[in-house]
Scaffold this motif. Structure first.
Motif, PDB file in Angstrom:
ATOM      1  N   PHE A 134      44.860  34.001  41.499  1.00  0.00           N
ATOM      2  CA  PHE A 134      44.156  33.049  40.641  1.00  0.00           C
ATOM      3  C   PHE A 134      45.061  32.549  39.516  1.00  0.00           C
ATOM      4  CE2 PHE A 134      41.539  32.425  36.789  1.00  0.00           C
ATOM      5  CZ  PHE A 134      40.761  31.362  37.218  1.00  0.00           C
ATOM      6  N   GLU A 135      45.768  33.464  38.891  1.00  0.00           N
ATOM      7  CA  GLU A 135      46.624  33.118  37.752  1.00  0.00           C
ATOM      8  C   GLU A 135      47.784  32.197  38.130  1.00  0.00           C
ATOM      9  OE1 GLU A 135      44.625  37.036  37.007  1.00  0.00           O
ATOM     10  OE2 GLU A 135      45.732  36.194  38.692  1.00  0.00           O
ATOM     11  N   ASP A 136      48.137  32.148  39.408  1.00  0.00           N
ATOM     12  CA  ASP A 136      49.280  31.352  39.854  1.00  0.00           C
ATOM     13  C   ASP A 136      48.968  29.868  40.027  1.00  0.00           C
ATOM     14  OD1 ASP A 136      50.808  33.695  39.967  1.00  0.00           O
ATOM     15  OD2 ASP A 136      50.190  34.081  42.045  1.00  0.00           O
ATOM     16  N   TYR A 137      47.699  29.506  40.093  1.00  0.00           N
ATOM     17  CA  TYR A 137      47.321  28.103  40.267  1.00  0.00           C
ATOM     18  C   TYR A 137      47.465  27.363  38.939  1.00  0.00           C
ATOM     19  CZ  TYR A 137      45.441  29.169  44.873  1.00  0.00           C
ATOM     20  OH  TYR A 137      45.304  29.550  46.191  1.00  0.00           O
ATOM     21  N   ASP A 195      36.110  31.443  35.752  1.00  0.00           N
ATOM     22  CA  ASP A 195      35.682  32.766  36.202  1.00  0.00           C
ATOM     23  C   ASP A 195      34.625  32.608  37.276  1.00  0.00           C
ATOM     24  OD1 ASP A 195      37.295  33.957  34.272  1.00  0.00           O
ATOM     25  OD2 ASP A 195      35.671  34.073  32.799  1.00  0.00           O
ATOM     26  N   ASP A 196      34.565  33.537  38.197  1.00  0.00           N
ATOM     27  CA  ASP A 196      33.468  33.553  39.163  1.00  0.00           C
ATOM     28  C   ASP A 196      32.383  34.478  38.604  1.00  0.00           C
ATOM     29  OD1 ASP A 196      32.588  32.826  42.051  1.00  0.00           O
ATOM     30  OD2 ASP A 196      32.140  34.958  41.789  1.00  0.00           O
ATOM     31  N   PRO A 197      31.171  33.964  38.406  1.00  0.00           N
ATOM     32  CA  PRO A 197      30.134  34.766  37.756  1.00  0.00           C
ATOM     33  C   PRO A 197      29.654  35.969  38.564  1.00  0.00           C
ATOM     34  CG  PRO A 197      29.239  32.671  38.505  1.00  0.00           C
ATOM     35  CD  PRO A 197      30.723  32.623  38.720  1.00  0.00           C
ATOM     36  N   LYS A 198      29.847  35.953  39.868  1.00  0.00           N
ATOM     37  CA  LYS A 198      29.362  37.045  40.726  1.00  0.00           C
ATOM     38  C   LYS A 198      30.446  38.043  41.100  1.00  0.00           C
ATOM     39  CE  LYS A 198      26.382  33.814  43.092  1.00  0.00           C
ATOM     40  NZ  LYS A 198      26.104  33.255  44.406  1.00  0.00           N
ATOM     41  N   ARG A 199      31.698  37.634  41.022  1.00  0.00           N
ATOM     42  CA  ARG A 199      32.803  38.455  41.507  1.00  0.00           C
ATOM     43  C   ARG A 199      33.897  38.512  40.457  1.00  0.00           C
ATOM     44  NH1 ARG A 199      31.134  34.589  44.507  1.00  0.00           N
ATOM     45  NH2 ARG A 199      29.988  34.997  46.385  1.00  0.00           N
ATOM     46  N   PRO A 200      33.874  39.502  39.556  1.00  0.00           N
ATOM     47  CA  PRO A 200      34.872  39.537  38.479  1.00  0.00           C
ATOM     48  C   PRO A 200      36.313  39.710  38.963  1.00  0.00           C
ATOM     49  CG  PRO A 200      33.329  41.387  38.312  1.00  0.00           C
ATOM     50  CD  PRO A 200      32.882  40.541  39.455  1.00  0.00           C
ATOM     51  N   ALA A 201      36.508  40.185  40.173  1.00  0.00           N
ATOM     52  CA  ALA A 201      37.868  40.348  40.696  1.00  0.00           C
ATOM     53  C   ALA A 201      38.448  39.034  41.211  1.00  0.00           C
ATOM     54  CB  ALA A 201      37.874  41.395  41.809  1.00  0.00           C
ATOM     55  N   ALA A 213      39.782  32.882  44.466  1.00  0.00           N
ATOM     56  CA  ALA A 213      41.132  33.439  44.493  1.00  0.00           C
ATOM     57  C   ALA A 213      41.135  34.779  43.774  1.00  0.00           C
ATOM     58  CB  ALA A 213      42.114  32.473  43.836  1.00  0.00           C
ATOM     59  N   GLU A 214      41.748  35.737  44.416  1.00  0.00           N
ATOM     60  CA  GLU A 214      41.847  37.087  43.847  1.00  0.00           C
ATOM     61  C   GLU A 214      42.653  37.076  42.556  1.00  0.00           C
ATOM     62  OE1 GLU A 214      43.718  41.366  45.291  1.00  0.00           O
ATOM     63  OE2 GLU A 214      43.293  39.825  46.790  1.00  0.00           O
ATOM     64  N   ARG A 215      42.177  37.805  41.577  1.00  0.00           N
ATOM     65  CA  ARG A 215      42.904  37.936  40.323  1.00  0.00           C
ATOM     66  C   ARG A 215      44.011  38.983  40.474  1.00  0.00           C
ATOM     67  NH1 ARG A 215      40.670  35.666  35.887  1.00  0.00           N
ATOM     68  NH2 ARG A 215      38.548  34.897  36.090  1.00  0.00           N
ATOM     69  N   ARG A 216      45.100  38.756  39.798  1.00  0.00           N
ATOM     70  CA  ARG A 216      46.207  39.712  39.839  1.00  0.00           C
ATOM     71  C   ARG A 216      45.798  41.018  39.168  1.00  0.00           C
ATOM     72  NH1 ARG A 216      49.929  36.504  38.619  1.00  0.00           N
ATOM     73  NH2 ARG A 216      51.020  36.468  40.580  1.00  0.00           N
ATOM     74  N   SER A 217      45.035  40.927  38.065  1.00  0.00           N
ATOM     75  CA  SER A 217      44.624  42.115  37.304  1.00  0.00           C
ATOM     76  C   SER A 217      43.134  42.026  37.007  1.00  0.00           C
ATOM     77  CB  SER A 217      45.394  42.199  35.995  1.00  0.00           C
ATOM     78  OG  SER A 217      46.777  42.238  36.237  1.00  0.00           O
ATOM     79  N   PRO A 218      42.278  42.354  37.973  1.00  0.00           N
ATOM     80  CA  PRO A 218      40.832  42.220  37.747  1.00  0.00           C
ATOM     81  C   PRO A 218      40.313  43.096  36.615  1.00  0.00           C
ATOM     82  CG  PRO A 218      41.260  43.226  39.879  1.00  0.00           C
ATOM     83  CD  PRO A 218      42.584  42.822  39.301  1.00  0.00           C
ATOM     84  N   GLU A 219      40.999  44.174  36.284  1.00  0.00           N
ATOM     85  CA  GLU A 219      40.521  45.062  35.213  1.00  0.00           C
ATOM     86  C   GLU A 219      40.650  44.418  33.835  1.00  0.00           C
ATOM     87  OE1 GLU A 219      44.784  45.831  36.108  1.00  0.00           O
ATOM     88  OE2 GLU A 219      42.997  45.926  37.342  1.00  0.00           O
ATOM     89  N   ASP A 220      41.458  43.326  33.716  1.00  0.00           N
ATOM     90  CA  ASP A 220      41.618  42.637  32.438  1.00  0.00           C
ATOM     91  C   ASP A 220      40.495  41.654  32.149  1.00  0.00           C
ATOM     92  OD1 ASP A 220      43.970  44.014  32.067  1.00  0.00           O
ATOM     93  OD2 ASP A 220      45.231  42.377  32.804  1.00  0.00           O
ATOM     94  N   VAL A 221      39.629  41.411  33.123  1.00  0.00           N
ATOM     95  CA  VAL A 221      38.551  40.443  32.969  1.00  0.00           C
ATOM     96  C   VAL A 221      37.419  41.073  32.168  1.00  0.00           C
ATOM     97  CG1 VAL A 221      36.897  39.006  34.179  1.00  0.00           C
ATOM     98  CG2 VAL A 221      39.166  39.372  35.149  1.00  0.00           C
ATOM     99  N   SER A 222      36.909  40.340  31.191  1.00  0.00           N
ATOM    100  CA  SER A 222      35.790  40.875  30.404  1.00  0.00           C
ATOM    101  C   SER A 222      34.457  40.402  30.932  1.00  0.00           C
ATOM    102  CB  SER A 222      35.927  40.487  28.950  1.00  0.00           C
ATOM    103  OG  SER A 222      36.259  39.137  28.798  1.00  0.00           O
TER     104      SER A 222
END
Length: 152
Positions: free
Chosen positions: A7-10, A110-116, A143-152
């Motif tokens: 996700f971060e790469d786009y 952000d995707d509201p249903k899938r924080p990753a 798109a998958e996040r590189r670091s899903p644990e950083d999402v609030s």
């Protein structure tokens, strides 16, 4: 071609243009058979002479399928299609027209249903040989996040 992107790469505004493809009479006839859409605007040349377009036109669903199919040049194992929105066909496609698509990253969220995952919206504009827009839609990727644990 496989191109792994998180996700971060786009990057908003990045764009790519596809190769072109000429629509044939055979494409229109096969699409009618595949879809079951034998509407006279696609199949009846005499009827079409009485209509504003003056000749047979390609199915919108065929224009969509080919216009989107042209964009399938990158395989990203970190993303998948969530759907399409705002589909429009501002001009008809006829046999003999050559179309190509431009894909532009329009926005990210952000995707509201899938924080990753995050949503990446690709603006897809398909044009003919005169550079007239024949199809517009917004393709939503998850798109998958590189670091899903950083999402609030």
């Amino acid at each position: 071609m496989e191109r792994e992107r998180f996700f971060e790469d786009y990057e908003i505004g990045e764009a790519r243009r596809t190769l072109a493809r000429t629509i044939t009479e055979t494409d229109i006839v096969f699409h009618a058979g595949h879809s079951g859409d034998y509407f006279p605007h696609h199949m009846d040349a005499e009827f079409c002479k009485t209509q504003p377009f003056g000749e047979r036109i390609a199915h919108g669903t065929m224009t969509f399928a080919i216009g989107i199919g042209l964009t399938a040049t990158e395989i990203n194992p970190r993303a998948f299609t969530y759907g399409y929105e705002r589909l429009r066909f501002p001009r008809p496609v006829r046999a003999g027209d050559t179309i190509r698509s431009t894909v532009t990253i329009g926005r990210k969220a952000d995707d509201p249903k899938r924080p990753a995952f995050g949503q990446v919206v690709e603006i897809v504009e398909t044009t003919n040989q005169r550079d007239e827009t024949v199809m517009y839609c917004e393709h939503i990727l998850l798109a998958e996040r590189r670091s899903p644990e950083d999402v609030s």
